[in-house]
Design a protein around this motif. Structure first.
Motif, mmCIF file in Angstrom:
data_model
loop_
_atom_site.group_PDB
_atom_site.id
_atom_site.type_symbol
_atom_site.label_atom_id
_atom_site.label_comp_id
_atom_site.label_asym_id
_atom_site.label_seq_id
_atom_site.Cartn_x
_atom_site.Cartn_y
_atom_site.Cartn_z
ATOM 1 N N ALA A 60 0.847 -1.199 0.000
ATOM 2 C CA ALA A 60 0.000 0.000 0.000
ATOM 3 C C ALA A 60 0.879 1.245 0.000
ATOM 4 N N LEU A 61 0.281 2.354 -0.420
ATOM 5 C CA LEU A 61 0.967 3.653 -0.431
ATOM 6 C C LEU A 61 0.144 4.672 0.348
ATOM 7 N N LYS A 62 0.853 5.646 0.892
ATOM 8 C CA LYS A 62 0.172 6.729 1.603
ATOM 9 C C LYS A 62 1.022 7.988 1.486
ATOM 10 N N GLU A 63 0.346 9.104 1.189
ATOM 11 C CA GLU A 63 1.031 10.391 1.149
ATOM 12 C C GLU A 63 0.830 11.072 2.496
ATOM 13 N N PHE A 64 1.912 11.543 3.061
ATOM 14 C CA PHE A 64 1.867 12.176 4.374
ATOM 15 C C PHE A 64 1.835 13.693 4.232
ATOM 16 N N LYS A 65 1.502 14.378 5.317
ATOM 17 C CA LYS A 65 1.294 15.831 5.296
ATOM 18 C C LYS A 65 2.492 16.593 4.759
ATOM 19 N N GLU A 66 3.694 16.134 5.076
ATOM 20 C CA GLU A 66 4.883 16.855 4.619
ATOM 21 C C GLU A 66 5.195 16.592 3.151
ATOM 22 N N GLY A 67 4.365 15.767 2.481
ATOM 23 C CA GLY A 67 4.517 15.516 1.058
ATOM 24 C C GLY A 67 5.226 14.223 0.712
ATOM 25 N N SER A 68 5.767 13.538 1.718
ATOM 26 C CA SER A 68 6.452 12.278 1.419
ATOM 27 C C SER A 68 5.435 11.163 1.174
ATOM 28 N N ILE A 69 5.838 10.204 0.356
ATOM 29 C CA ILE A 69 5.018 9.022 0.086
ATOM 30 C C ILE A 69 5.761 7.822 0.671
ATOM 31 N N LYS A 70 5.040 7.019 1.412
ATOM 32 C CA LYS A 70 5.647 5.838 2.026
ATOM 33 C C LYS A 70 4.962 4.585 1.506
ATOM 34 N N SER A 71 5.738 3.527 1.452
ATOM 35 C CA SER A 71 5.267 2.238 0.965
ATOM 36 C C SER A 71 5.095 1.292 2.157
ATOM 37 N N LEU A 72 3.913 0.736 2.289
ATOM 38 C CA LEU A 72 3.617 -0.184 3.381
ATOM 39 C C LEU A 72 3.695 -1.618 2.868
ATOM 40 N N LEU A 73 4.449 -2.449 3.564
ATOM 41 C CA LEU A 73 4.588 -3.867 3.246
ATOM 42 C C LEU A 73 4.008 -4.649 4.414
ATOM 43 N N VAL A 74 3.028 -5.508 4.131
ATOM 44 C CA VAL A 74 2.298 -6.189 5.201
ATOM 45 C C VAL A 74 2.289 -7.695 4.991
ATOM 46 N N GLN A 75 2.525 -8.399 6.075
ATOM 47 C CA GLN A 75 2.343 -9.851 6.106
ATOM 48 C C GLN A 75 1.133 -10.125 6.990
ATOM 49 N N CYS A 76 0.213 -10.963 6.524
ATOM 50 C CA CYS A 76 -0.999 -11.315 7.272
ATOM 51 C C CYS A 76 -0.959 -12.810 7.589
ATOM 52 N N LYS A 77 -1.180 -13.157 8.837
ATOM 53 C CA LYS A 77 -1.232 -14.567 9.236
ATOM 54 C C LYS A 77 -2.476 -14.787 10.083
ATOM 55 N N HIS A 78 -3.377 -15.587 9.547
ATOM 56 C CA HIS A 78 -4.613 -15.924 10.257
ATOM 57 C C HIS A 78 -4.383 -17.249 10.979
ATOM 58 N N TRP A 79 -3.749 -17.153 12.130
ATOM 59 C CA TRP A 79 -3.358 -18.330 12.895
ATOM 60 C C TRP A 79 -4.041 -18.349 14.246
#
Length: 137
Positions: A60-79
């Motif tokens: 996922a991506l998100k733009e923050f207030k200061e103008g930077s864009i960050k990339s979110l990397l997620v692992q999901c485990k339904h255990w």
């Protein structure tokens, strides 16, 4: 919100119990979709989810207030059992191999808990942990 009685037993409200039952009955794919909705509430824009994820379930991506864009990397485990350190090491490796032009934010979401060693590894590698208790809040 949980209340604790004098004897140490937790009491859950009906909303929390209903949500816990819903999560428990999900398939792994259903849990990933649930995690996407959870992230969308925090304004993350899901960019990619595929059948072969290479150790990363959600990007996922998100733009923050200061103008930077960050990339979110997620692992999901339904255990039902705690996440062991080997799963955390695999996720760390997958994140290190992931190519992105933006700053990486790493997150591991589980419907269960994290083992103490997995928590320690996450802290060392700046991985945000979301366990079942946090999902129910």
């Amino acid at each position: 919100y949980r209340n604790t009685a004098l004897n140490g037993i937790f009491y859950f409200d009906t909303k929390e119990m209903s949500e816990a039952e819903k999560i428990t009955q999900m398939s792994s794919a259903g849990f990933e979709e649930y995690c996407e909705k959870y992230l969308s509430q925090d304004k993350w824009k899901i960019t990619k989810r595929s059948s072969y994820d290479g150790g990363i379930d959600i990007r996922a991506l998100k733009e923050f207030k200061e103008g930077s864009i960050k990339s979110l990397l997620v692992q999901c485990k339904h255990w039902k059992t705690p996440i062991p350190p080997g799963e955390m090491r695999d996720f760390i490796t997958a994140c290190n191999l992931e190519k992105t032009e933006h700053e990486k934010i790493k997150m591991f979401i589980t419907s269960s808990k994290f083992s103490p060693k997995a928590r320690s590894l996450a802290e060392e590698h700046d991985i945000k942990l979301i366990d079942g208790d946090i999902l129910l809040k």
